[in-house]
Design an enzyme around this catalytic site. Structure first.
Site, short mmCIF file in Angstrom:
data_model
loop_
_atom_site.label_atom_id
_atom_site.label_comp_id
_atom_site.label_asym_id
_atom_site.label_seq_id
_atom_site.Cartn_x
_atom_site.Cartn_y
_atom_site.Cartn_z
N ASN A 199 -10.41 5.17 0.91
CA ASN A 199 -10.61 5.47 2.35
C ASN A 199 -11.84 6.67 2.61
OD1 ASN A 199 -7.47 4.84 2.83
ND2 ASN A 199 -9.01 3.97 3.86
N ASP B 249 -13.91 -1.99 1.93
CA ASP B 249 -13.03 -2.19 3.06
C ASP B 249 -14.01 -1.77 4.52
OD1 ASP B 249 -11.28 -1.95 5.20
OD2 ASP B 249 -9.94 -0.70 4.17
N ASP C 102 -6.94 3.01 -3.51
CA ASP C 102 -8.16 2.97 -2.15
C ASP C 102 -8.32 4.65 -1.77
OD1 ASP C 102 -8.82 2.49 0.33
OD2 ASP C 102 -7.21 1.63 1.23
N GLU D 127 -11.00 0.88 -3.96
CA GLU D 127 -11.41 0.49 -2.53
C GLU D 127 -12.05 1.45 -2.03
OE1 GLU D 127 -7.77 -1.00 -0.64
OE2 GLU D 127 -8.71 -1.06 1.36
N LYS E 75 -10.38 -7.51 6.76
CA LYS E 75 -9.28 -7.10 7.71
C LYS E 75 -9.88 -7.83 8.73
CE LYS E 75 -7.47 -2.71 6.18
NZ LYS E 75 -7.81 -1.14 6.29
N LYS F 51 -0.89 -1.10 -4.49
CA LYS F 51 -2.21 -0.26 -4.17
C LYS F 51 -1.80 1.29 -3.94
CE LYS F 51 -4.73 0.09 0.05
NZ LYS F 51 -5.52 -0.88 1.08
N LEU F 52 -2.35 2.14 -4.62
CA LEU F 52 -2.06 3.62 -4.36
C LEU F 52 -3.22 4.28 -3.54
CD1 LEU F 52 -1.16 4.80 -8.13
CD2 LEU F 52 0.54 3.94 -6.21
N LYS F 53 -2.84 5.07 -2.39
CA LYS F 53 -3.73 5.69 -1.86
C LYS F 53 -4.43 6.84 -2.78
CE LYS F 53 -4.01 3.47 2.22
NZ LYS F 53 -5.39 3.06 2.45
N GLY G 39 -4.76 -4.73 5.35
CA GLY G 39 -3.64 -4.60 6.56
C GLY G 39 -4.03 -3.34 7.48
N SER H 117 0.88 -1.12 0.06
CA SER H 117 0.15 -0.09 0.00
C SER H 117 1.03 1.20 0.01
CB SER H 117 -0.77 -0.03 1.31
OG SER H 117 -1.54 1.17 1.30
#
Ligand code: OSB
Ligand code: MG
Length: 366
Positions: free
Chosen positions: A189, A237, A187, A212, A261, A159-161, A289, A133
């Protein structure tokens, strides 16, 4: 098995580099470790809460408080790990605190019986592929350096935030530099709303594995609507807090992949349930994670070896986040980590390192 008490220990580990997401920038990890002391063996659990309630409603001081005030007294007479979930079911929320206690008791139980986490959960593979990540950076060149470094190390999935202002161009730059063969996902968030649907649809050009959690945790129906507007598969997620919400999200068409998770869903036993539901529904899963130390990482590697975990997880080497881990470091070989086979988690903290990084310890006798 009789539980004699729990040790709650706080361990401070500096991160090798700041980890920026759409909700915070972390430079260190303040870990709450739980040790279950039983008449059979000792067991370890890692509470994956962050310090502030910015990813989920839980936070580490709150988790320690609820463990002491409600959860530990409620499991005084529990005799095995499945009993922990039953005894704590009446208490609302706090899945990460529940998961840490259950994991510690499960580890103690398995160590006493000489069985591994992987065997107990239903491991089907000896090794698991590693994804990484990658946080939000100050510039595209900096991002490309970081991604290039991880690819050179052997990570098999990136995985790129992302967040508004750091999304399409970041993905485009990584695709242009590293090519179409890199397994790539993003992702958010929860950083977007349905009004961003047309913007997010621009990601469809980049053949991503998934996006995500683009929308808010509660917005299952919004994700189902968004799924109809994007080609990129949606993976929840934050929204998946239990086997029940996983089933609902699958049925509503809100998620075509699931990030499991264990902490977020209340433990490894609930995580296995979600895995089973997803497999039955034909939904691929992968292991998320929470910047775990070697303790939580060991359990995640075991979980990630179940047959339905068909995508690489956020399961990386200890060195991804830490210069020094508190266990023997997890070291990726050829883009994979080997599933531990020793009793319980198969690893324990190294006493001198644990001591060195400990910031406080409390013993709660039962
Ligand atoms: O959304 O997956 C997330 C870390 C903290 C909180 C939320 C997330 C993450 C990560 C890191 O992406 C994953 C890892 O531990 O490698
Ligand atoms: Mg996520």
């Amino acid at each position: 098995m009789k539980i004699e008490g729990f040790e709650l220990r706080r361990v401070g580990l500096p991160l090798v580099s700041p980890f920026r997401t759409s909700f915070s920038t972390q430079t260190a990890r303040d870990i709450l470790l739980v040790k279950a002391v039983t008449d059979g063996a000792e067991g370890w659990g890692e509470c994956v809460t962050l310090g502030d309630p910015l990813y989920s409603p839980e936070y580490t001081d709150g988790a320690a408080d609820i463990m002491k005030r409600y959860f530990i007294p409620a499991i005084a007479n529990v005799t095995d790990a499945t009993g922990v979930g039953h005894a704590l079911h009446k208490f609302k929320g706090h899945p990460m605190a529940k998961a840490a206690l259950e994991s510690a008791v499960l580890d103690a139980e398995l160590r006493a019986e000489g069985r591994s986490f992987g065997r107990e959960l239903g491991s089907a593979n000896e090794r698991v592929p590693c994804g990484v990540s990658v946080g939000i950076m100050d510039s595209i060149p900096e991002l490309l350096d970081a991604v290039g470094g991880y690819i050179d190390e052997g990570y098999v999935r990136i995985k790129l935030k992302i967040e508004p202002g750091w999304d399409i161009e970041a993905v485009r730059a990584v695709r242009e530099r590293f090519g179409d063969d890199v397994l790539l996902q993003v992702d958010a968030n929860t950083a977007y709303t349905l009004r961003d649907a047309r913007h997010l649809a621009k990601l469809d050009d980049f053949d991503l594995l998934l996006i995500e959690q683009p929308l808010e945790e509660e917005d299952i129906v919004g994700h189902a609507d968004l799924a109809k507007m994007l080609k990129t598969p949606i993976c929840l997620d934050e929204s998946v807090t239990s086997a029940q919400t996983a089933s609902a999200a699958i049925r509503l068409g809100a998620t075509s992949v699931i990030n499991i998770k264990p902490g977020r869903v209340g433990g490894y036993l609930e995580a296995r349930k979600i895995h089973d539901i997803a497999v039955a529904a034909g939904v691929p899963v992968w292991c998320g994670g929470m910047l775990e130390s070697g303790i939580g990482r060991a359990a995640n590697i075991a979980l990630a070896s179940l047959p339905g975990f068909t995508l690489p997880g956020d399961v990386s080497s200890s060195s991804r986040f830490y210069k020094t881990d508190i266990t023997e470091p997890w070291v990726m070989e050829d883009g994979h980590l080997t599933v531990p086979t020793g009793p319980g988690l198969g690893v324990t903290p190294i006493p001198e390192l644990l001591e060195e990084f400990t910031t406080s310890v409390e013993w709660i006798a039962l």
